[in-house]
Motif scaffolding. Structure first.
Motif, PDB file in Angstrom:
ATOM      1  N   ASN A   1       0.331  -1.090  -0.213  1.00 38.53           N
ATOM      2  CA  ASN A   1       0.430  -0.010  -0.156  1.00 38.53           C
ATOM      3  C   ASN A   1       1.203   1.383  -0.021  1.00 38.53           C
ATOM      4  O   ASN A   1       0.534   2.225  -0.418  1.00 38.53           O
TER       5      ASN A   1
ATOM      6  N   ASP B   1      -3.062   2.483 -13.805  1.00 42.13           N
ATOM      7  CA  ASP B   1      -4.260   1.949 -14.735  1.00 42.13           C
ATOM      8  C   ASP B   1      -4.053  -0.332 -14.726  1.00 42.13           C
ATOM      9  O   ASP B   1      -4.797  -1.249 -14.469  1.00 42.13           O
TER      10      ASP B   1
ATOM     11  N   ALA C   1      -2.886  -1.864 -11.064  1.00 38.88           N
ATOM     12  CA  ALA C   1      -5.171  -1.686 -11.049  1.00 38.88           C
ATOM     13  C   ALA C   1      -5.381  -2.736 -11.862  1.00 38.88           C
ATOM     14  O   ALA C   1      -5.774  -4.168 -10.793  1.00 38.88           O
ATOM     15  N   SER C   2      -5.138  -3.303 -12.588  1.00 37.21           N
ATOM     16  CA  SER C   2      -5.121  -4.743 -13.324  1.00 37.21           C
ATOM     17  C   SER C   2      -4.221  -6.172 -13.193  1.00 37.21           C
ATOM     18  O   SER C   2      -4.731  -6.869 -12.372  1.00 37.21           O
TER      19      SER C   2
ATOM     20  N   ILE D   1      -2.958  -5.759 -10.215  1.00 40.31           N
ATOM     21  CA  ILE D   1      -3.694  -6.764  -8.311  1.00 40.31           C
ATOM     22  C   ILE D   1      -4.347  -7.237  -8.864  1.00 40.31           C
ATOM     23  O   ILE D   1      -4.493  -8.444  -7.734  1.00 40.31           O
ATOM     24  N   SER D   2      -5.265  -7.142  -9.552  1.00 37.10           N
ATOM     25  CA  SER D   2      -6.810  -7.894  -9.817  1.00 37.10           C
ATOM     26  C   SER D   2      -6.931  -8.839  -9.954  1.00 37.10           C
ATOM     27  O   SER D   2      -7.106 -10.494 -10.120  1.00 37.10           O
ATOM     28  N   ASN D   3      -5.422  -8.859 -10.960  1.00 34.02           N
ATOM     29  CA  ASN D   3      -5.328 -10.366 -12.365  1.00 34.02           C
ATOM     30  C   ASN D   3      -4.557 -11.341 -10.320  1.00 34.02           C
ATOM     31  O   ASN D   3      -4.847 -12.664 -10.819  1.00 34.02           O
ATOM     32  N   ASN D   4      -3.663 -10.680 -10.010  1.00 37.16           N
ATOM     33  CA  ASN D   4      -3.248 -11.907  -8.296  1.00 37.16           C
ATOM     34  C   ASN D   4      -3.764 -12.116  -7.888  1.00 37.16           C
ATOM     35  O   ASN D   4      -3.890 -13.625  -7.480  1.00 37.16           O
ATOM     36  N   LEU D   5      -5.248 -11.506  -7.868  1.00 32.80           N
ATOM     37  CA  LEU D   5      -6.297 -11.687  -6.475  1.00 32.80           C
ATOM     38  C   LEU D   5      -7.026 -13.344  -7.304  1.00 32.80           C
ATOM     39  O   LEU D   5      -7.204 -13.650  -6.985  1.00 32.80           O
ATOM     40  N   ASN D   6      -7.251 -12.537  -8.130  1.00 31.61           N
ATOM     41  CA  ASN D   6      -7.672 -13.797  -9.363  1.00 31.61           C
ATOM     42  C   ASN D   6      -7.128 -15.179  -9.078  1.00 31.61           C
ATOM     43  O   ASN D   6      -8.025 -16.026  -9.341  1.00 31.61           O
TER      44      ASN D   6
END
Length: 316
Positions: free
Chosen positions: A172, A244, A247-248, A250-255
């Motif tokens: 963060n 951006d 952000a993509s 981070i979202s991909n790592n979470l998936n």
């Protein structure tokens, strides 16, 4: 704080009392100093008030009766601040600086000490003459535009270092630093555009008398401002695209994490299913006399499921 400077033999020196042709520098003046500026020097009260307003935007005011001109421009400022993670991060912002041109004096008024005024007072800026008000103003504006360029390059280097840290671990702290830099670029872009408007008004010669020998200096200021605006737009677009992209990511790592956890949950559920069958109070199940065969069946089933998921690359 009030300071008085005057140029003697091309050297700007500090003097004790104001003299005709001197420069008066007011930094965060108290009530007594404001009263001195208004009643002794003769600066219009509304000009002092506008210069000390942090929310004041860049503009030019002119008073015909008193023959005074107020030029307010935004200058960049950098300061260390503590964020919520108790780490110092560099925060950039812009603050107003008022320049009052009147008979006999040129006066700078601001709320905070800034490097641009210090450079003018310490002789870092060459060609300063306190009795040449137009040249003094243009040199100050040139120094401010150069300071914008310096801070923009610092922002670019900071964003590059923060991006490298984000490649290694997405914490963060780095994301907050990137957001702070993006906000700083918004401040810079807004202030540079308003400063450009002020310069265009100065160039018309309506509010401030322009001299032919100062035309090159005015052109230099405009070039620096335009370069700063272009750099600000480029860095802002790059930083926005980077944010951006991350952000993509981070979202991909979470998936990916959720996918791996789901696969592990399915594999670990196989023994529960098999032992659940053998735990039922029913007959006819094969080799139900011992717990070892069900365990072997569960291990084999888990191995087959793990092999299938690995073939489908579900663990990455």
């Amino acid at each position: 704080m009030l300071e008085f400077y005057k140029t003697f033999d091309n050297v700007t020196k500090r003097i004790d009392q104001p003299e005709p042709g001197c420069w008066i520098n007011a930094v965060s003046p108290d009530e007594e100093e404001v009263d001195y500026l208004v009643h002794t020097i003769g600066v219009l009260p509304e000009f002092v008030k506008s210069s000390l307003d942090e929310e004041e935007s860049s503009h030019i005011d002119y008073d015909d009766d008193e023959n005074q001109t107020l030029i307010i421009v935004d200058y960049p400022s950098a300061e260390d601040r503590e964020d919520t993670y108790d780490e110092n991060t560099l925060q950039y912002t812009t603050l107003p600086l008022g320049v009052v041109i009147m008979k006999g004096y040129i006066i700078t008024i601001c709320l905070h000490e800034n490097l641009n005024i210090e450079d003018m007072a310490n002789g870092v800026v060459r060609g300063v003459h306190t009795d040449m008000k137009t040249r003094f103003l243009l040199l100050l504006l040139l120094r401010i535009s150069q300071r914008f360029l310096i801070y923009l390059r610092q922002i670019d280097r900071l964003s590059s270092r923060t991006e490298q840290k984000l490649h290694q671990s997405m914490k963060n702290e780095e994301l907050i630093q990137m957001l702070g830099l993006e906000k700083s670029l918004v401040y810079f872009s807004t202030s540079l555009k308003t400063d450009e408007i002020v310069l265009n008004k100065i160039m018309r010669g309506k509010f401030i008398k322009l001299y032919e020998e100062d035309q090159d200096l005015l052109d230099d200021v405009l070039i620096e401002i335009h370069q700063a605006i272009e750099m600000c737009n480029i860095y802002s677009n790059i930083l926005s695209g980077t944010m951006d992209a991350f952000a993509s990511v981070i979202s991909n790592n979470l998936n990916i994490v959720m996918k791996v956890l789901t696969v592990i949950t399915i594999v670990m559920a196989i023994p529960n299913i098999i032992f659940g069958f053998y735990g039922m109070n029913v007959g006819g199940l094969p080799v139900a006399q011992s717990w070892i065969p069900p365990l072997i069946i569960a291990i084999i089933a888990m191995g087959i499921a793990t092999w299938i998921f690995m073939k489908k690359d579900m663990f990455h």
